[in-house]
Design a protein around this motif. Structure first.
Motif, PDB file in Angstrom:
ATOM      1  N   VAL A 113       0.834  -1.197   0.000  1.00 37.38           N
ATOM      2  CA  VAL A 113       0.000   0.000   0.000  1.00 37.38           C
ATOM      3  C   VAL A 113       0.876   1.256   0.000  1.00 37.38           C
ATOM      4  N   ALA A 114       0.404   2.263  -0.744  1.00 37.78           N
ATOM      5  CA  ALA A 114       1.086   3.570  -0.722  1.00 37.78           C
ATOM      6  C   ALA A 114       0.031   4.632  -0.452  1.00 37.78           C
ATOM      7  N   VAL A 115       0.358   5.519   0.463  1.00 37.59           N
ATOM      8  CA  VAL A 115      -0.588   6.594   0.800  1.00 37.59           C
ATOM      9  C   VAL A 115       0.081   7.932   0.508  1.00 37.59           C
ATOM     10  N   VAL A 116      -0.670   8.804  -0.147  1.00 36.35           N
ATOM     11  CA  VAL A 116      -0.176  10.174  -0.366  1.00 36.35           C
ATOM     12  C   VAL A 116      -1.302  11.144  -0.018  1.00 36.35           C
ATOM     13  N   SER A 117      -0.935  12.410   0.108  1.00 31.65           N
ATOM     14  CA  SER A 117      -1.963  13.396   0.410  1.00 31.65           C
ATOM     15  C   SER A 117      -2.506  14.000  -0.877  1.00 31.65           C
ATOM     16  N   ARG A 118      -3.758  14.421  -0.818  1.00 31.31           N
ATOM     17  CA  ARG A 118      -4.380  15.124  -1.948  1.00 31.31           C
ATOM     18  C   ARG A 118      -4.986  16.397  -1.385  1.00 31.31           C
ATOM     19  N   PRO A 119      -4.824  17.534  -2.069  1.00 29.53           N
ATOM     20  CA  PRO A 119      -5.418  18.770  -1.550  1.00 29.53           C
ATOM     21  C   PRO A 119      -6.932  18.643  -1.447  1.00 29.53           C
ATOM     22  N   ASP A 120      -7.508  19.237  -0.433  1.00 30.52           N
ATOM     23  CA  ASP A 120      -8.948  19.187  -0.238  1.00 30.52           C
ATOM     24  C   ASP A 120      -9.444  20.581   0.122  1.00 30.52           C
ATOM     25  N   GLU A 121     -10.556  20.931  -0.492  1.00 32.17           N
ATOM     26  CA  GLU A 121     -11.092  22.281  -0.343  1.00 32.17           C
ATOM     27  C   GLU A 121     -11.363  22.668   1.109  1.00 32.17           C
ATOM     28  N   VAL A 122     -11.861  21.723   1.895  1.00 31.26           N
ATOM     29  CA  VAL A 122     -12.202  22.049   3.281  1.00 31.26           C
ATOM     30  C   VAL A 122     -11.112  21.604   4.257  1.00 31.26           C
ATOM     31  N   LYS A 123     -10.671  20.352   4.112  1.00 32.90           N
ATOM     32  CA  LYS A 123      -9.739  19.806   5.109  1.00 32.90           C
ATOM     33  C   LYS A 123      -8.277  20.168   4.866  1.00 32.90           C
ATOM     34  N   GLY A 124      -8.003  20.877   3.782  1.00 31.31           N
ATOM     35  CA  GLY A 124      -6.618  21.201   3.479  1.00 31.31           C
ATOM     36  C   GLY A 124      -5.955  20.079   2.713  1.00 31.31           C
ATOM     37  N   GLU A 125      -5.828  18.931   3.380  1.00 33.69           N
ATOM     38  CA  GLU A 125      -5.301  17.739   2.729  1.00 33.69           C
ATOM     39  C   GLU A 125      -6.079  16.531   3.226  1.00 33.69           C
ATOM     40  N   VAL A 126      -6.139  15.503   2.374  1.00 33.93           N
ATOM     41  CA  VAL A 126      -6.733  14.233   2.817  1.00 33.93           C
ATOM     42  C   VAL A 126      -5.844  13.086   2.326  1.00 33.93           C
ATOM     43  N   PRO A 127      -5.833  11.955   3.066  1.00 32.76           N
ATOM     44  CA  PRO A 127      -5.047  10.821   2.589  1.00 32.76           C
ATOM     45  C   PRO A 127      -5.757  10.077   1.456  1.00 32.76           C
ATOM     46  N   VAL A 128      -4.980   9.628   0.490  1.00 29.09           N
ATOM     47  CA  VAL A 128      -5.496   8.808  -0.603  1.00 29.09           C
ATOM     48  C   VAL A 128      -4.621   7.557  -0.643  1.00 29.09           C
ATOM     49  N   LYS A 176      11.896   1.015  -3.868  1.00 30.17           N
ATOM     50  CA  LYS A 176      11.200   1.972  -3.002  1.00 30.17           C
ATOM     51  C   LYS A 176      10.034   2.614  -3.747  1.00 30.17           C
ATOM     52  N   ILE A 177       8.915   2.762  -3.067  1.00 31.75           N
ATOM     53  CA  ILE A 177       7.753   3.381  -3.713  1.00 31.75           C
ATOM     54  C   ILE A 177       8.050   4.859  -3.965  1.00 31.75           C
ATOM     55  N   MET A 178       7.767   5.312  -5.186  1.00 30.18           N
ATOM     56  CA  MET A 178       7.981   6.723  -5.523  1.00 30.18           C
ATOM     57  C   MET A 178       6.687   7.483  -5.256  1.00 30.18           C
ATOM     58  N   ARG A 179       6.523   7.939  -4.035  1.00 29.91           N
ATOM     59  CA  ARG A 179       5.277   8.621  -3.673  1.00 29.91           C
ATOM     60  C   ARG A 179       5.107   9.930  -4.423  1.00 29.91           C
ATOM     61  N   ARG A 180       6.248  10.510  -4.793  1.00 30.68           N
ATOM     62  CA  ARG A 180       6.214  11.761  -5.540  1.00 30.68           C
ATOM     63  C   ARG A 180       5.352  11.635  -6.809  1.00 30.68           C
ATOM     64  N   VAL A 181       5.484  10.491  -7.503  1.00 28.22           N
ATOM     65  CA  VAL A 181       4.722  10.278  -8.738  1.00 28.22           C
ATOM     66  C   VAL A 181       3.224  10.178  -8.417  1.00 28.22           C
ATOM     67  N   LEU A 182       2.907   9.444  -7.363  1.00 27.54           N
ATOM     68  CA  LEU A 182       1.497   9.287  -6.968  1.00 27.54           C
ATOM     69  C   LEU A 182       0.906  10.640  -6.544  1.00 27.54           C
ATOM     70  N   LYS A 183       1.719  11.404  -5.865  1.00 26.88           N
ATOM     71  CA  LYS A 183       1.281  12.727  -5.407  1.00 26.88           C
ATOM     72  C   LYS A 183       0.912  13.603  -6.599  1.00 26.88           C
ATOM     73  N   SER A 184       1.736  13.558  -7.634  1.00 25.02           N
ATOM     74  CA  SER A 184       1.446  14.334  -8.833  1.00 25.02           C
ATOM     75  C   SER A 184       0.159  13.834  -9.480  1.00 25.02           C
ATOM     76  N   LEU A 185       0.025  12.509  -9.561  1.00 26.71           N
ATOM     77  CA  LEU A 185      -1.162  11.951 -10.224  1.00 26.71           C
ATOM     78  C   LEU A 185      -2.455  12.388  -9.541  1.00 26.71           C
ATOM     79  N   VAL A 186      -2.497  12.322  -8.224  1.00 29.08           N
ATOM     80  CA  VAL A 186      -3.755  12.684  -7.541  1.00 29.08           C
ATOM     81  C   VAL A 186      -4.012  14.184  -7.606  1.00 29.08           C
ATOM     82  N   ARG A 187      -2.979  14.950  -7.968  1.00 19.93           N
ATOM     83  CA  ARG A 187      -3.163  16.390  -8.159  1.00 19.93           C
ATOM     84  C   ARG A 187      -3.464  16.723  -9.613  1.00 19.93           C
ATOM     85  N   GLY A 188      -3.552  15.681 -10.457  1.00 20.16           N
ATOM     86  CA  GLY A 188      -3.805  15.917 -11.881  1.00 20.16           C
ATOM     87  C   GLY A 188      -2.624  16.583 -12.564  1.00 20.16           C
ATOM     88  N   ALA A 189      -1.445  16.447 -11.948  1.00 19.45           N
ATOM     89  CA  ALA A 189      -0.250  17.074 -12.506  1.00 19.45           C
ATOM     90  C   ALA A 189       0.570  16.036 -13.270  1.00 19.45           C
TER      91      ALA A 189
END
Ligand code: WTA
Length: 652
Positions: A550-565, A614-627
């Motif tokens: 499992v890999a968890v990254v944060s995603r920006p959220d309008e109310v909570k600031g960030e949420v785990p994905v 090693k899991i590259m969380r940076r890539v997942l972080k970009s993906l959940v940001r649509g970047a």
């Protein structure tokens, strides 16, 4: 708002910049720019002056001891946090002043109100009860309490006798409680039968029972709050109302060395295991007292309301120790902001004539959603200062807060700090300003901060970099991590060496020295103002039998600031389903608590990995940001990125 005074005025040249009015300057503890240059030139002198304002049984011999990884403040000084919070006001003839107002969640239930004299007596009784149960100086006492007066009373009683508290957020799971109690070796736990949340009585005692299993906790004191029928183990458990009222209301405060441990508070780091941040007595007392006084401009008549939970550092420093050391009235609210309706917070401000209100951006964004008609129903003209803490505040939320809560009259003090710093470190001072949305402000007087690049060189004004603190370190900076000196060094003093405390936050500074915090640069998230490591959520999820990786990254959220994905790879024999998602959410509840629930769970075949696995969380972080995923040429499995893109794009 007929009689409400105007405390700020707009800058005629710069949109959305505000400055204190003459009225505010006249009331402020610092209104002259000179305080910055003078205090930064000689921080030790500045803090010594402040330290003289609190009570010492014995003055310090040396104000600052500068030693790598072993910095100390007020060496040789003797004091007690509880004495400074309570006795000294009673001795000064202010015993009948209201110290604490408790607002229960059920709106028709009466308030509980304690004067300084009453609070001192109750704290002393509990302190004596703890002694009866065998608690001695240096022993650790766990506190797992909801937002009731006893939470403050318990912290005060523990430090009064020189013991060390470790407060655990009441919404944390039994397992989280157990980890913390085992780590700090607590001997006694103070908990409650339950509490009210959104109109329902929630049980806590059963969680506490599970949480103390397999720990060194020998005795459990149980406060009756919700009148729930809870199991009591006669050899271990004792009701608060059976052991406390019969005690003497006098308990001499223990004379603590300035560097004696006051409390341990666990917080999320970059690994799955929370770290026990250690705060000592003298430096913590001085910085919490001073920042609370100066930042919220506290005077005799102030009613201070900090909406944090006592389970977090904000609750420790700005519900309990800060306001009480300043001798003002602190408000403690039990419940949810939307019970019985969206106007509850504003109703409480009106009812108790709150003058200083301190909350988190995530809460403000929630109120923005609920609508300005709610605060509009209440008289908020008692407010003088507004504060925020815990995460960067966006401009929209700032302006809404300024206009609809502060009536365009009150400064917003955006305080940057951390569990580790114990007290506020960066903000605009009310009497000096400027107050600018999204910009926290300048380092507090006597605190030296810099923005460095990765190589350790200061960046140019306006450029992004990493926020560090320089010696003499803030008096309330942590002194270590419980039982883990190596980690203390590795986490805060490895990137730039022992000469800088590395905050792990990104920031930029303008020409004037105003700092804008851009957010964490490590794997720590800020979920609705709650600090959480991605690794903790990963650890929790991986304990479910179906999960292979499992890999968890944060995603920006309008109310909570960030949420785990979460990205989950299943073991052979398991298939993805909504049912399984629900089970995984339950697993997170069980191991951490509902605050850590992933907002999204994606079942995937693979996650991006380096050649060394090693899991590259940076890539997942970009993906959940649509970047764009960035450079993926070093991945072992770049082909998985396209598949992940389509899964994330389609919403799971
Ligand atoms: C973040 C909470 C922007 C930051 C007191 C820090 C902030 C982390 C602010 C510490 C702020 C706190 N503006 N970000 N005013 N205040 N933070 O330990 O990322 O729960 O490192 O302490 O919150 O969170 P903690």
């Amino acid at each position: 708002m007929p009689n409400a005074k105007r405390w700020v005025e707009p800058d005629p040249r710069r949109e959305n910049w505000f400055w204190p009015t003459e009225e505010l300057k006249a009331r402020a503890w610092a209104a002259d720019e000179k305080v910055y240059e003078e205090s930064w030139a000689d921080p030790i002198r500045f803090w010594e002056e402040r330290a003289k304002e609190i009570s010492w049984f014995k003055r310090w011999d040396k104000a600052y001891h500068d030693e790598p990884l072993a910095y100390k403040w007020f060496v040789g000084g003797k004091l007690n946090l509880s004495y400074n919070s309570l006795d000294r006001h009673v001795e000064a003839g202010k015993g009948d002043k209201v110290a604490l107002i408790w607002e229960p969640e059920p709106p028709n239930e009466p308030n509980r109100v304690f004067t300084y004299k009453e609070l001192l007596a109750e704290v002393s009784r509990l302190a004596n009860a703890l002694k009866e149960l065998g608690v001695k100086k240096g022993d650790r006492v766990g506190i797992y309490l909801p937002m009731i007066p006893e939470a403050v009373i318990a912290m005060q009683a523990v430090v009064r006798i020189g013991a060390v508290h470790s407060v655990v957020f009441s919404a944390f799971s039994p397992e989280s409680l157990r980890d913390r109690m085992v780590d700090c070796g607590a001997k006694v736990l103070i908990t409650a039968d339950g509490y009210y949340r959104r109109g329902k009585a929630i049980t806590l005692k059963q969680n506490a029972d599970k949480g103390v299993e397999g720990t060194k906790v020998e005795r459990v004191i149980v406060v009756r709050r919700a009148g729930l029928d809870v199991p009591m183990d006669p050899s271990r458990d004792v009701w608060y109302h059976e052991i406390v009222p019969k005690q003497s209301p006098e308990c001499p405060p223990e004379e603590m060395d300035a560097e004696d441990l006051a409390f341990i508070l666990y917080t999320s780091g970059t690994t799955g295991k929370p770290k026990g941040v250690m705060h000592t007595t003298g430096g913590y007392a001085v910085q919490v007292y001073t920042t609370c006084k100066w930042n919220f401009n506290l005077h005799e008549d102030d009613i201070f309301w900090c909406t944090a939970d006592v389970g977090w550092i904000t609750g420790h420093s700005y519900i309990n120790y800060g306001p009480l050391m300043n001798g003002v009235t602190t408000v403690v609210y039990e419940g949810a902001p939307d019970t019985p309706d969206y106007g509850r917070m504003w109703a409480v401000i009106q009812k108790h004539k709150v003058t200083a209100y301190y909350t988190a951006p995530t809460a403000i964004r929630m109120h923005v959603k609920w609508g300005e008609e709610w605060p509009a129903k209440y008289d908020l003209s008692s407010l003088r200062v507004l504060g925020t803490v815990g995460e960067p505040i966006n401009e929209e939320a700032w302006l809404w807060y300024f206009k609809h809560i502060g009536g365009g009259r009150c400064p917003i003090i955006d305080t940057w700090w951390q569990t580790e710093t114990g007290a506020n470190c960066v903000q605009a001072l009310p009497g000096i300003g400027p107050f600018i949305p999204t910009v926290a402000g300048r380092p507090f007087p006597g605190i030296r901060a810099k923005i460095l690049d990765a190589g350790g060189q200061p960046v140019q004004p306006g450029e992004g970099g990493y926020l560090v603190l320089e010696p003499p370190f803030p008096p309330s900076l942590l002194r270590g991590l419980w039982g883990d000196p190596e980690k203390f060094k590795a986490t805060y003093f490895s990137e730039y060496g022992p000469g800088y405390y590395f905050t792990r936050d990104g920031a930029r500074m303008d020409e004037m020295g105003n700092i804008r915090i851009t957010g964490r640069v490590d794997d720590v998230m800020n979920v609705a103002g709650h600090r959480l490591a991605t690794a903790e959520v990963e650890d929790a999820l991986s304990q479910h039998e179906a999960v292979s990786e499992v890999a968890v990254v944060s995603r920006p959220d309008e109310v909570k600031g960030e949420v785990p994905v979460a990205f989950v790879l299943l073991k052979a024999g398991y298939t993805a389903s909504e049912e399984l998602k629900k089970e995984l959410v339950k697993t997170v509840d069980k191991h951490i608590g509902p605050t850590a629930r992933p907002a999204e769970i994606y079942f995937v075949d693979d996650v991006p990995k380096t050649r060394s696995g090693k899991i590259m969380r940076r890539v997942l972080k970009s993906l959940v940001r649509g970047a764009p995923p960035g450079d993926i040429t070093t991945l072992r499995n770049p082909e998985c990125v396209e598949q992940l893109k389509s899964i994330v794009g389609s919403g799971g």
